[in-house]
Design a protein around this motif. Structure first.
Motif, mmCIF file in Angstrom:
data_model
loop_
_atom_site.group_PDB
_atom_site.id
_atom_site.type_symbol
_atom_site.label_atom_id
_atom_site.label_comp_id
_atom_site.label_asym_id
_atom_site.label_seq_id
_atom_site.Cartn_x
_atom_site.Cartn_y
_atom_site.Cartn_z
ATOM 1 N N SER A 46 0.820 -1.218 0.000
ATOM 2 C CA SER A 46 0.000 0.000 0.000
ATOM 3 C C SER A 46 0.850 1.263 0.000
ATOM 4 N N LEU A 47 0.268 2.333 -0.537
ATOM 5 C CA LEU A 47 0.941 3.631 -0.528
ATOM 6 C C LEU A 47 1.258 4.033 0.909
ATOM 7 N N HIS A 48 2.489 4.479 1.133
ATOM 8 C CA HIS A 48 2.935 4.890 2.460
ATOM 9 C C HIS A 48 4.169 5.775 2.315
ATOM 10 N N TYR A 63 6.998 -5.673 -11.194
ATOM 11 C CA TYR A 63 6.236 -4.842 -10.261
ATOM 12 C C TYR A 63 5.866 -3.519 -10.914
ATOM 13 N N ARG A 64 4.749 -2.962 -10.489
ATOM 14 C CA ARG A 64 4.401 -1.589 -10.858
ATOM 15 C C ARG A 64 4.604 -0.739 -9.605
ATOM 16 N N PHE A 65 5.635 0.096 -9.636
ATOM 17 C CA PHE A 65 5.935 0.984 -8.522
ATOM 18 C C PHE A 65 5.342 2.350 -8.763
ATOM 19 N N GLU A 66 4.951 2.986 -7.685
ATOM 20 C CA GLU A 66 4.541 4.383 -7.701
ATOM 21 C C GLU A 66 5.407 5.097 -6.674
ATOM 22 N N ILE A 67 6.178 6.075 -7.143
ATOM 23 C CA ILE A 67 7.020 6.890 -6.268
ATOM 24 C C ILE A 67 6.636 8.334 -6.524
ATOM 25 N N GLY A 68 6.070 8.975 -5.514
ATOM 26 C CA GLY A 68 5.524 10.315 -5.732
ATOM 27 C C GLY A 68 4.395 10.206 -6.743
ATOM 28 N N SER A 69 4.459 10.977 -7.807
ATOM 29 C CA SER A 69 3.408 10.940 -8.832
ATOM 30 C C SER A 69 3.815 10.102 -10.044
ATOM 31 N N VAL A 90 3.604 -0.339 -4.253
ATOM 32 C CA VAL A 90 3.952 -1.305 -5.297
ATOM 33 C C VAL A 90 2.821 -2.323 -5.463
ATOM 34 N N ILE A 91 2.660 -2.780 -6.697
ATOM 35 C CA ILE A 91 1.783 -3.911 -7.015
ATOM 36 C C ILE A 91 2.643 -4.942 -7.719
ATOM 37 N N CYS A 92 2.604 -6.176 -7.240
ATOM 38 C CA CYS A 92 3.378 -7.248 -7.847
ATOM 39 C C CYS A 92 2.608 -7.815 -9.039
ATOM 40 N N LEU A 93 3.214 -7.762 -10.207
ATOM 41 C CA LEU A 93 2.593 -8.289 -11.418
ATOM 42 C C LEU A 93 3.016 -9.726 -11.697
#
Length: 111
Positions: A46-48, A63-69, A90-93
């Motif tokens: 989860s986002l944190h 993985y699909r990572f989200e860092i900031g925007s 992160v979401i593990c693909l």
């Protein structure tokens, strides 16, 4: 506060974080910590945010990572840096393992 000098995978406890994620703490002192995190496909980190600097090496998986925007797909052999207090998740693909390093130590992981 230091870990043992040698931590062998077969002798190190996996902590089940639920929802297809588990981790092993692979070494630490007050200034640095390395953690192996195993993800099943579909598992979500989860986002944190946290006050630690973090680097991550993608040992295996996708993985699909989200860092900031910014969102990016990463796979085995890739790496990333997350600055302190930046929201990320992160979401593990495809099932795999991430190697996270934190500075300073994540004391919350040791409780």
């Amino acid at each position: 506060m230091n870990s043992k000098d040698y931590l062998f995978e077969a002798e190190t406890v996996w902590e089940d974080l639920g929802n297809g994620i588990r981790r092993q703490i692979m070494g630490y002192d007050d200034q640095l910590m390395t953690v192996k995190v195993e993800f099943e496909a579909g598992a979500v980190g989860s986002l944190h945010a946290h006050p630690h600097s973090q680097t991550t090496y993608v040992a295996s998986g996708t993985y699909r990572f989200e860092i900031g925007s910014e969102k990016k797909i990463v796979k085995g052999g890739d790496g990333l840096y997350i600055a302190p207090n930046v929201v990320h998740g992160v979401i593990c693909l495809k099932r795999g393992i991430l190697i996270d390093s934190f500075s300073p130590v994540r004391e919350d992981f040791l409780k």
